[in-house]
Motif scaffolding. Structure first.
Motif, PDB file in Angstrom:
ATOM      1  N   ILE A   1       0.833  -1.210   0.000  1.00  0.00           N
ATOM      2  CA  ILE A   1       0.000   0.000   0.000  1.00  0.00           C
ATOM      3  C   ILE A   1       0.865   1.257   0.000  1.00  0.00           C
ATOM      4  O   ILE A   1       0.659   2.177  -0.797  1.00  0.00           O
TER       5      ILE A   1
ATOM      6  N   ASP B   1      10.107   3.208   7.140  1.00  0.00           N
ATOM      7  CA  ASP B   1       9.780   1.828   7.510  1.00  0.00           C
ATOM      8  C   ASP B   1      10.649   1.429   8.700  1.00  0.00           C
ATOM      9  O   ASP B   1      11.733   1.988   8.895  1.00  0.00           O
TER      10      ASP B   1
ATOM     11  N   LYS C   1      14.500  -2.962   4.597  1.00  0.00           N
ATOM     12  CA  LYS C   1      13.880  -2.088   3.596  1.00  0.00           C
ATOM     13  C   LYS C   1      14.521  -0.704   3.513  1.00  0.00           C
ATOM     14  O   LYS C   1      14.330   0.020   2.533  1.00  0.00           O
TER      15      LYS C   1
ATOM     16  N   VAL D   1       0.913   0.636   7.595  1.00  0.00           N
ATOM     17  CA  VAL D   1       1.574  -0.456   8.333  1.00  0.00           C
ATOM     18  C   VAL D   1       0.503  -1.445   8.797  1.00  0.00           C
ATOM     19  O   VAL D   1      -0.682  -1.127   8.777  1.00  0.00           O
TER      20      VAL D   1
ATOM     21  N   ILE E   1     -10.869  -0.207   1.646  1.00  0.00           N
ATOM     22  CA  ILE E   1     -11.491  -0.736   0.429  1.00  0.00           C
ATOM     23  C   ILE E   1     -12.570  -1.770   0.778  1.00  0.00           C
ATOM     24  O   ILE E   1     -13.568  -1.892   0.072  1.00  0.00           O
TER      25      ILE E   1
ATOM     26  N   VAL F   1      -9.285   5.099   5.350  1.00  0.00           N
ATOM     27  CA  VAL F   1      -9.592   4.561   4.016  1.00  0.00           C
ATOM     28  C   VAL F   1      -9.634   3.053   4.130  1.00  0.00           C
ATOM     29  O   VAL F   1      -8.705   2.442   4.653  1.00  0.00           O
TER      30      VAL F   1
HETATM   31  P1  NAI Z   1       2.888  -4.855   3.850  1.00  0.00           P
HETATM   32  O1  NAI Z   1       3.155  -5.945   4.821  1.00  0.00           O
HETATM   33  O2  NAI Z   1       3.205  -5.041   2.408  1.00  0.00           O
HETATM   34  O3  NAI Z   1       3.635  -3.510   4.339  1.00  0.00           O
HETATM   35  C1  NAI Z   1       3.638  -3.050   5.649  1.00  0.00           C
HETATM   36  C2  NAI Z   1       4.954  -2.334   5.917  1.00  0.00           C
HETATM   37  O4  NAI Z   1       4.899  -1.726   7.196  1.00  0.00           O
HETATM   38  C3  NAI Z   1       6.170  -3.266   5.907  1.00  0.00           C
HETATM   39  O5  NAI Z   1       7.151  -2.770   5.038  1.00  0.00           O
HETATM   40  C4  NAI Z   1       6.629  -3.269   7.361  1.00  0.00           C
HETATM   41  O6  NAI Z   1       8.030  -3.421   7.487  1.00  0.00           O
HETATM   42  C5  NAI Z   1       6.174  -1.890   7.813  1.00  0.00           C
HETATM   43  N1  NAI Z   1       5.994  -1.770   9.263  1.00  0.00           N
HETATM   44  C6  NAI Z   1       5.503  -2.686  10.127  1.00  0.00           C
HETATM   45  N2  NAI Z   1       5.485  -2.179  11.378  1.00  0.00           N
HETATM   46  C7  NAI Z   1       5.984  -0.927  11.305  1.00  0.00           C
HETATM   47  C8  NAI Z   1       6.224   0.099  12.252  1.00  0.00           C
HETATM   48  N3  NAI Z   1       5.912  -0.071  13.555  1.00  0.00           N
HETATM   49  N4  NAI Z   1       6.758   1.258  11.830  1.00  0.00           N
HETATM   50  C9  NAI Z   1       7.078   1.436  10.532  1.00  0.00           C
HETATM   51  N5  NAI Z   1       6.882   0.514   9.573  1.00  0.00           N
HETATM   52  C10 NAI Z   1       6.343  -0.663   9.957  1.00  0.00           C
HETATM   53  O7  NAI Z   1       1.339  -4.494   4.031  1.00  0.00           O
HETATM   54  P2  NAI Z   1       0.351  -3.781   2.980  1.00  0.00           P
HETATM   55  O8  NAI Z   1      -0.254  -4.794   2.131  1.00  0.00           O
HETATM   56  O9  NAI Z   1       1.058  -2.634   2.351  1.00  0.00           O
HETATM   57  O10 NAI Z   1      -0.770  -3.246   3.972  1.00  0.00           O
HETATM   58  C11 NAI Z   1      -0.479  -2.155   4.850  1.00  0.00           C
HETATM   59  C12 NAI Z   1      -1.702  -1.825   5.681  1.00  0.00           C
HETATM   60  O11 NAI Z   1      -2.751  -1.438   4.822  1.00  0.00           O
HETATM   61  C13 NAI Z   1      -2.238  -3.011   6.479  1.00  0.00           C
HETATM   62  O12 NAI Z   1      -2.729  -2.513   7.716  1.00  0.00           O
HETATM   63  C14 NAI Z   1      -3.373  -3.537   5.623  1.00  0.00           C
HETATM   64  O13 NAI Z   1      -4.360  -4.187   6.402  1.00  0.00           O
HETATM   65  C15 NAI Z   1      -3.892  -2.242   5.068  1.00  0.00           C
HETATM   66  N6  NAI Z   1      -4.636  -2.334   3.811  1.00  0.00           N
HETATM   67  C16 NAI Z   1      -5.602  -1.398   3.655  1.00  0.00           C
HETATM   68  C17 NAI Z   1      -6.351  -1.338   2.522  1.00  0.00           C
HETATM   69  C18 NAI Z   1      -7.360  -0.266   2.461  1.00  0.00           C
HETATM   70  O14 NAI Z   1      -8.252  -0.266   1.650  1.00  0.00           O
HETATM   71  N7  NAI Z   1      -7.268   0.705   3.328  1.00  0.00           N
HETATM   72  C19 NAI Z   1      -6.171  -2.275   1.440  1.00  0.00           C
HETATM   73  C20 NAI Z   1      -5.113  -3.203   1.656  1.00  0.00           C
HETATM   74  C21 NAI Z   1      -4.379  -3.215   2.817  1.00  0.00           C
END
Ligand code: NAI
Length: 210
Positions: free
Chosen positions: A91, A113, A118, A151, A192, A190
């Motif tokens: 995201i 991050d 990363k 995150v 989806i 936000v």
């Molecule tokens: P991802 O696992 O690909 O990326 C998450 C990133 O956050 C990773 O690079 C990780 O190292 C980093 N991270 C973890 N803890 C952290 C911290 N304390 N401080 C800084 N960085 C940290 O996950 P993705 O797929 O990008 O999803 C991210 C978030 O978005 C999740 O909460 C997911 O549920 C949500 N999401 C929301 C959608 C929406 O419509 N709003 C759609 C899809 C996902």
């Protein structure tokens, strides 16, 4: 005067629609035409815009360019906004590199991050991914006002607090949890899945008669 939240959301939709119309070469548009394109009532368009003044001329409609300029001021995109993204995953990277954000005057200037693996990798337009230890310095030196939370849910509250502590004034939260920050911080969630659930509800409700 307190403007209803759905009105503010629709202003952004009017803006997008008018921008498309301008690109199509349209000079004037009536509230009826705008409403038809957006599948809403023209009285709704007139009511929403009337909160902010008289923009149209009876019989002529709205001058597209002028209304775009007014909406820019009302929405707050008559200037550029600096944004930081926390979370360089799917995201976070998609948001950072979405040209529509830049086009609408939101500049993602850095991505952060906590994963050491990363840090330093390219985050696209925002350059290399930065460590969380740099967040405060970047937000204050670059006068960043908006933070994006991308995150996992369990890290969202902690990241929100770090963003607020660093000095951001508004947060766009993509994590599927409600974050708790002081009331002067503006939070936009936000999700989806909310759109999918709304769709499922309508399909279930009206689908049988299709
Ligand atoms: P991802 O696992 O690909 O990326 C998450 C990133 O956050 C990773 O690079 C990780 O190292 C980093 N991270 C973890 N803890 C952290 C911290 N304390 N401080 C800084 N960085 C940290 O996950 P993705 O797929 O990008 O999803 C991210 C978030 O978005 C999740 O909460 C997911 O549920 C949500 N999401 C929301 C959608 C929406 O419509 N709003 C759609 C899809 C996902």
């Amino acid at each position: 005067m307190k403007i209803p939240k759905p009105t503010v959301k629709r202003l952004a939709v009017y803006y997008r629609c008018l921008d498309n119309m301008l690109n199509e070469g349209k000079t004037y548009v009536s509230s009826k035409e705008l409403a038809e394109r957006l599948k809403i009532k023209s009285s709704q368009v007139r009511k929403d815009l009337s909160y902010f003044g008289e923009f149209g001329k009876r019989g002529v409609g709205y001058n597209v360019k002028n209304l775009i300029a007014e909406l820019k001021k009302i929405i707050g995109i008559d200037r550029r906004w600096r944004v930081v993204v926390v979370g360089a995953g799917n995201i976070g990277r998609a948001i950072t590199n979405y040209p529509g954000l830049y086009k609408n005057r939101f500049d993602v200037i850095a991505v952060f991050d906590s994963d050491p693996a990363k840090i330093g990798l390219s985050a696209g337009v925002a350059g290399p991914v930065k460590p969380m230890s740099d967040l405060k310095e970047v937000v204050s030196s670059k006068k960043v006002e908006i933070g994006v939370i991308a995150v996992p849910a369990e890290a969202a509250q902690d990241v929100a607090e770090q963003l607020v502590d660093a000095g951001v004034k508004g947060i766009v939260n993509f994590a599927p949890v409600t974050i708790d920050v002081s009331p002067e911080i503006v939070v936009e969630d936000v999700d989806i899945t909310v759109s999918f659930k709304t769709l499922a509800y309508h399909l279930r409700k009206y689908g049988k008669n299709r």
